[in-house]
Design a protein around this motif. Structure first.
Motif, PDB file in Angstrom:
ATOM      1  N   TYR A   1      26.505  54.977  70.934  1.00 53.98           N
ATOM      2  CA  TYR A   1      27.519  55.900  71.442  1.00 53.98           C
ATOM      3  C   TYR A   1      26.887  57.251  71.778  1.00 53.98           C
ATOM      4  O   TYR A   1      27.166  57.838  72.815  1.00 53.98           O
ATOM      5  CB  TYR A   1      28.615  56.052  70.392  1.00 53.98           C
ATOM      6  CG  TYR A   1      29.863  56.741  70.879  1.00 53.98           C
ATOM      7  CD1 TYR A   1      30.767  56.088  71.702  1.00 53.98           C
ATOM      8  CD2 TYR A   1      30.146  58.046  70.488  1.00 53.98           C
ATOM      9  CE1 TYR A   1      31.927  56.711  72.141  1.00 53.98           C
ATOM     10  CE2 TYR A   1      31.303  58.683  70.915  1.00 53.98           C
ATOM     11  CZ  TYR A   1      32.178  58.017  71.746  1.00 53.98           C
ATOM     12  OH  TYR A   1      33.321  58.635  72.169  1.00 53.98           O
ATOM     13  N   ASP A   2      26.067  57.774  70.875  1.00 53.34           N
ATOM     14  CA  ASP A   2      25.348  59.038  71.052  1.00 53.34           C
ATOM     15  C   ASP A   2      24.028  58.968  70.309  1.00 53.34           C
ATOM     16  O   ASP A   2      23.880  58.182  69.364  1.00 53.34           O
ATOM     17  CB  ASP A   2      26.146  60.221  70.479  1.00 53.34           C
ATOM     18  CG  ASP A   2      27.256  60.713  71.397  1.00 53.34           C
ATOM     19  OD1 ASP A   2      27.086  60.680  72.620  1.00 53.34           O
ATOM     20  OD2 ASP A   2      28.295  61.153  70.866  1.00 53.34           O
TER      21      ASP A   2
ATOM     22  N   GLN B   1      34.666  64.542  68.343  1.00 54.15           N
ATOM     23  CA  GLN B   1      35.464  65.204  69.377  1.00 54.15           C
ATOM     24  C   GLN B   1      35.473  64.397  70.665  1.00 54.15           C
ATOM     25  O   GLN B   1      36.513  64.257  71.315  1.00 54.15           O
ATOM     26  CB  GLN B   1      34.930  66.618  69.611  1.00 54.15           C
ATOM     27  CG  GLN B   1      35.193  67.539  68.443  1.00 54.15           C
ATOM     28  CD  GLN B   1      34.443  68.850  68.533  1.00 54.15           C
ATOM     29  OE1 GLN B   1      33.356  68.931  69.114  1.00 54.15           O
ATOM     30  NE2 GLN B   1      35.005  69.885  67.925  1.00 54.15           N
ATOM     31  N   ARG B   2      34.327  63.842  71.031  1.00 52.75           N
ATOM     32  CA  ARG B   2      34.256  62.985  72.226  1.00 52.75           C
ATOM     33  C   ARG B   2      35.131  61.747  72.030  1.00 52.75           C
ATOM     34  O   ARG B   2      35.864  61.348  72.947  1.00 52.75           O
ATOM     35  CB  ARG B   2      32.804  62.590  72.488  1.00 52.75           C
ATOM     36  CG  ARG B   2      32.650  61.631  73.628  1.00 52.75           C
ATOM     37  CD  ARG B   2      31.191  61.242  73.857  1.00 52.75           C
ATOM     38  NE  ARG B   2      31.151  60.093  74.756  1.00 52.75           N
ATOM     39  CZ  ARG B   2      30.224  59.163  74.736  1.00 52.75           C
ATOM     40  NH1 ARG B   2      29.213  59.239  73.879  1.00 52.75           N
ATOM     41  NH2 ARG B   2      30.273  58.156  75.568  1.00 52.75           N
ATOM     42  N   LEU B   3      35.058  61.130  70.851  1.00 57.14           N
ATOM     43  CA  LEU B   3      35.871  59.951  70.538  1.00 57.14           C
ATOM     44  C   LEU B   3      37.352  60.244  70.745  1.00 57.14           C
ATOM     45  O   LEU B   3      38.072  59.483  71.389  1.00 57.14           O
ATOM     46  CB  LEU B   3      35.608  59.525  69.095  1.00 57.14           C
ATOM     47  CG  LEU B   3      36.462  58.390  68.533  1.00 57.14           C
ATOM     48  CD1 LEU B   3      36.011  57.058  69.103  1.00 57.14           C
ATOM     49  CD2 LEU B   3      36.367  58.384  67.007  1.00 57.14           C
TER      50      LEU B   3
ATOM     51  N   PRO C   1      30.501  66.659  67.291  1.00 60.68           N
ATOM     52  CA  PRO C   1      30.617  66.442  68.739  1.00 60.68           C
ATOM     53  C   PRO C   1      30.947  64.991  69.113  1.00 60.68           C
ATOM     54  O   PRO C   1      31.682  64.752  70.068  1.00 60.68           O
ATOM     55  CB  PRO C   1      29.243  66.858  69.283  1.00 60.68           C
ATOM     56  CG  PRO C   1      28.732  67.835  68.279  1.00 60.68           C
ATOM     57  CD  PRO C   1      29.226  67.323  66.950  1.00 60.68           C
ATOM     58  N   SER C   2      30.443  64.035  68.353  1.00 54.20           N
ATOM     59  CA  SER C   2      30.756  62.630  68.628  1.00 54.20           C
ATOM     60  C   SER C   2      32.210  62.322  68.289  1.00 54.20           C
ATOM     61  O   SER C   2      32.873  61.562  69.000  1.00 54.20           O
ATOM     62  CB  SER C   2      29.817  61.705  67.852  1.00 54.20           C
ATOM     63  OG  SER C   2      28.498  61.822  68.326  1.00 54.20           O
TER      64      SER C   2
ATOM     65  N   LYS D   1      21.260  66.553  71.213  1.00 53.83           N
ATOM     66  CA  LYS D   1      21.245  65.206  71.765  1.00 53.83           C
ATOM     67  C   LYS D   1      19.850  64.873  72.250  1.00 53.83           C
ATOM     68  O   LYS D   1      19.231  65.644  72.955  1.00 53.83           O
ATOM     69  CB  LYS D   1      22.267  65.076  72.872  1.00 53.83           C
ATOM     70  CG  LYS D   1      23.645  65.295  72.305  1.00 53.83           C
ATOM     71  CD  LYS D   1      24.687  64.691  73.144  1.00 53.83           C
ATOM     72  CE  LYS D   1      25.970  64.890  72.350  1.00 53.83           C
ATOM     73  NZ  LYS D   1      27.122  64.982  73.119  1.00 53.83           N
TER      74      LYS D   1
ATOM     75  N   ARG E   1      38.711  62.692  72.463  1.00 51.84           N
ATOM     76  CA  ARG E   1      38.995  63.090  73.847  1.00 51.84           C
ATOM     77  C   ARG E   1      39.080  61.857  74.758  1.00 51.84           C
ATOM     78  O   ARG E   1      39.972  61.747  75.592  1.00 51.84           O
ATOM     79  CB  ARG E   1      37.899  64.045  74.323  1.00 51.84           C
ATOM     80  CG  ARG E   1      38.109  64.665  75.673  1.00 51.84           C
ATOM     81  CD  ARG E   1      37.025  65.691  76.025  1.00 51.84           C
ATOM     82  NE  ARG E   1      35.670  65.142  76.003  1.00 51.84           N
ATOM     83  CZ  ARG E   1      34.749  65.406  75.068  1.00 51.84           C
ATOM     84  NH1 ARG E   1      35.017  66.226  74.071  1.00 51.84           N
ATOM     85  NH2 ARG E   1      33.545  64.871  75.118  1.00 51.84           N
ATOM     86  N   GLU E   2      38.157  60.913  74.582  1.00 51.86           N
ATOM     87  CA  GLU E   2      38.077  59.744  75.463  1.00 51.86           C
ATOM     88  C   GLU E   2      38.930  58.570  74.981  1.00 51.86           C
ATOM     89  O   GLU E   2      39.321  57.735  75.798  1.00 51.86           O
ATOM     90  CB  GLU E   2      36.618  59.300  75.603  1.00 51.86           C
ATOM     91  CG  GLU E   2      35.751  60.338  76.281  1.00 51.86           C
ATOM     92  CD  GLU E   2      34.283  59.951  76.348  1.00 51.86           C
ATOM     93  OE1 GLU E   2      33.903  58.867  75.829  1.00 51.86           O
ATOM     94  OE2 GLU E   2      33.501  60.734  76.913  1.00 51.86           O
TER      95      GLU E   2
ATOM     96  N   ARG F   1      23.830  61.890  78.454  1.00 54.77           N
ATOM     97  CA  ARG F   1      24.772  60.800  78.770  1.00 54.77           C
ATOM     98  C   ARG F   1      25.043  60.795  80.239  1.00 54.77           C
ATOM     99  O   ARG F   1      25.227  61.728  80.893  1.00 54.77           O
ATOM    100  CB  ARG F   1      26.091  61.028  78.036  1.00 54.77           C
ATOM    101  CG  ARG F   1      26.012  60.607  76.627  1.00 54.77           C
ATOM    102  CD  ARG F   1      27.372  60.703  76.009  1.00 54.77           C
ATOM    103  NE  ARG F   1      27.393  61.993  75.328  1.00 54.77           N
ATOM    104  CZ  ARG F   1      28.462  62.725  75.143  1.00 54.77           C
ATOM    105  NH1 ARG F   1      29.607  62.341  75.572  1.00 54.77           N
ATOM    106  NH2 ARG F   1      28.424  63.849  74.513  1.00 54.77           N
TER     107      ARG F   1
END
Length: 170
Positions: free
Chosen positions: A156-157, A108-110, A105-106, A166, A112-113, A170
């Protein structure tokens, strides 16, 4: 001198056994070839937790390209990974460095953002992080650290345990 040699032997023995008592294989599962972003995984040939981490990424659609390295420390140093954030493997995706057992998930977030950071790191080898699952054991609390220019680090997470829940919103 003898004391230094014994210390190296103890550390090497602990590191070797730590990476290999979590089950798994010493090679990635070829059936798990993903069609998503390429992740170049650099690891020691005998580390099974690294292959479990690679297989976890492939299961989520990443195309994991496995590289065996005999000098991971030099690579980490060259890529700017601080020694206090080092883990057992280093990977690269879309220009970012991933150090250690960074959860999907981290990543994927990286992607995406696309923040302006060097990459992400999970220092050490926390129990419950991807590739470090232990049946019947509650996972550790651990943080994913964002690596930034000039050695700056931020959280970051945050995660808890094998299910990657989590610890804080966030």
């Amino acid at each position: 001198m003898l004391l230094a040699c014994l210390g190296v032997l103890i550390v090497a023995t602990n590191a070797w056994s730590h990476g290999n008592h979590h089950g798994g294989s010493s090679s990635l599962d070829p059936a798990l070839k993903g069609s998503g972003p390429d992740v170049h995984l650099y690891r020691d040939a005998s580390c099974r937790c690294c292959t479990k981490w690679g297989n976890a990424l492939a299961t989520e659609g990443f195309n994991v390209i496995d590289h065996i390295s005999n000098d991971l420390e030099a690579m980490k140093r060259d890529e700017g990974v601080p020694a206090d954030l080092a883990s057992c493997h280093t990977a690269f995706v879309e220009g970012y460095v991933l150090e250690g057992h960074v959860p999907v998930p981290s990543i994927q977030r990286l992607l995406r953002e696309m923040p302006e950071i060097t990459g992400l790191a999970v220092p050490g080898m926390p129990i419950g992080s991807p590739g470090m699952e232990v049946a019947g054991r509650t996972g550790d609390r651990y943080q994913v650290i964002a690596l930034q220019d000039l050695g700056r680090q931020t959280i970051y997470d945050s995660y808890q345990g094998p299910n990657l829940q989590k610890a804080s919103a966030r």
